[in-house]
Scaffold this motif. Sequence first.
Motif, PDB file in Angstrom:
ATOM      1  N   UNK A  29       2.343  32.781  33.735  1.00  0.00           N
ATOM      2  CA  UNK A  29       3.744  32.473  33.531  1.00  0.00           C
ATOM      3  C   UNK A  29       4.248  31.854  34.814  1.00  0.00           C
ATOM      4  N   UNK A  30       4.827  30.665  34.705  1.00  0.00           N
ATOM      5  CA  UNK A  30       5.285  29.921  35.869  1.00  0.00           C
ATOM      6  C   UNK A  30       6.778  29.664  35.728  1.00  0.00           C
ATOM      7  N   UNK A  31       7.534  30.019  36.728  1.00  0.00           N
ATOM      8  CA  UNK A  31       8.974  29.769  36.706  1.00  0.00           C
ATOM      9  C   UNK A  31       9.319  28.585  37.595  1.00  0.00           C
ATOM     10  N   UNK A  32       9.988  27.595  37.031  1.00  0.00           N
ATOM     11  CA  UNK A  32      10.446  26.441  37.800  1.00  0.00           C
ATOM     12  C   UNK A  32      11.893  26.158  37.430  1.00  0.00           C
ATOM     13  N   UNK A  33      12.588  25.482  38.310  1.00  0.00           N
ATOM     14  CA  UNK A  33      14.013  25.219  38.110  1.00  0.00           C
ATOM     15  C   UNK A  33      14.252  24.295  36.922  1.00  0.00           C
ATOM     16  N   UNK A  34      13.451  23.226  36.813  1.00  0.00           N
ATOM     17  CA  UNK A  34      13.624  22.257  35.739  1.00  0.00           C
ATOM     18  C   UNK A  34      12.366  22.166  34.898  1.00  0.00           C
ATOM     19  N   UNK A  35      12.536  22.022  33.598  1.00  0.00           N
ATOM     20  CA  UNK A  35      11.384  21.807  32.727  1.00  0.00           C
ATOM     21  C   UNK A  35      11.114  20.314  32.641  1.00  0.00           C
ATOM     22  N   UNK A  36       9.888  19.893  32.875  1.00  0.00           N
ATOM     23  CA  UNK A  36       9.602  18.456  32.799  1.00  0.00           C
ATOM     24  C   UNK A  36       9.718  17.964  31.358  1.00  0.00           C
ATOM     25  N   UNK A  37      10.257  16.760  31.166  1.00  0.00           N
ATOM     26  CA  UNK A  37      10.388  16.226  29.808  1.00  0.00           C
ATOM     27  C   UNK A  37       9.044  15.831  29.205  1.00  0.00           C
ATOM     28  N   UNK A  38       8.043  15.609  30.043  1.00  0.00           N
ATOM     29  CA  UNK A  38       6.678  15.270  29.642  1.00  0.00           C
ATOM     30  C   UNK A  38       5.813  15.411  30.884  1.00  0.00           C
ATOM     31  N   UNK A  39       4.544  15.100  30.778  1.00  0.00           N
ATOM     32  CA  UNK A  39       3.637  15.276  31.918  1.00  0.00           C
ATOM     33  C   UNK A  39       3.132  13.960  32.487  1.00  0.00           C
ATOM     34  N   UNK A  40       3.797  12.859  32.177  1.00  0.00           N
ATOM     35  CA  UNK A  40       3.403  11.543  32.679  1.00  0.00           C
ATOM     36  C   UNK A  40       4.302  11.162  33.852  1.00  0.00           C
ATOM     37  N   UNK A  41       3.771  11.202  35.069  1.00  0.00           N
ATOM     38  CA  UNK A  41       4.617  10.929  36.237  1.00  0.00           C
ATOM     39  C   UNK A  41       5.055   9.475  36.356  1.00  0.00           C
ATOM     40  N   UNK A  42       4.480   8.571  35.558  1.00  0.00           N
ATOM     41  CA  UNK A  42       4.895   7.162  35.627  1.00  0.00           C
ATOM     42  C   UNK A  42       5.914   6.816  34.550  1.00  0.00           C
ATOM     43  N   UNK A  43       6.237   7.763  33.679  1.00  0.00           N
ATOM     44  CA  UNK A  43       7.129   7.468  32.557  1.00  0.00           C
ATOM     45  C   UNK A  43       8.530   8.047  32.730  1.00  0.00           C
ATOM     46  N   UNK A  44       8.844   8.548  33.883  1.00  0.00           N
ATOM     47  CA  UNK A  44      10.171   9.104  34.092  1.00  0.00           C
ATOM     48  C   UNK A  44      10.382   9.473  35.545  1.00  0.00           C
TER      49      UNK A  44
END
Length: 120
Positions: A29-44
């Motif tokens: 279980x990983x807690x982060x401040x923001x949830x990524x909208x996807x996992x492609x670092x070049x698309x957002x």
Amino acid sequence: MKLWKTTLAAAVLSLAAATSAFAARTDLTLGIVLEPPHLDPTAGAAAAIGEVTYANVFEGLTRIDDKGQVQPGLAESWAVSDDGKVYTFKLHAGVKFHDGSAFSADDVKFSLDRAHAKDS
């Protein structure tokens, strides 16, 4: 004295049970401040994408160590031209993707071209 021994035994048993329960877990279980909208670092532009994917899913040619120094990643070494405009990387040999295919300079070029593309 008997109460002390009983308390100690209970504590040891509790610790042993807790340790084995944690050892058997296979999830994370990983807690982060923001949830990524996807996992492609070049698309957002979302910072959360990089926080989740870099060094977990993707690996760079270099990395920054805990002292802020640039260290080798997928590249074992590199040279910078005198004018600072050309970087030449020597890639580690034998690197494979998760599917077993070999990592090459073509993969690096593809990734850089994609990151520099108009729609990136």
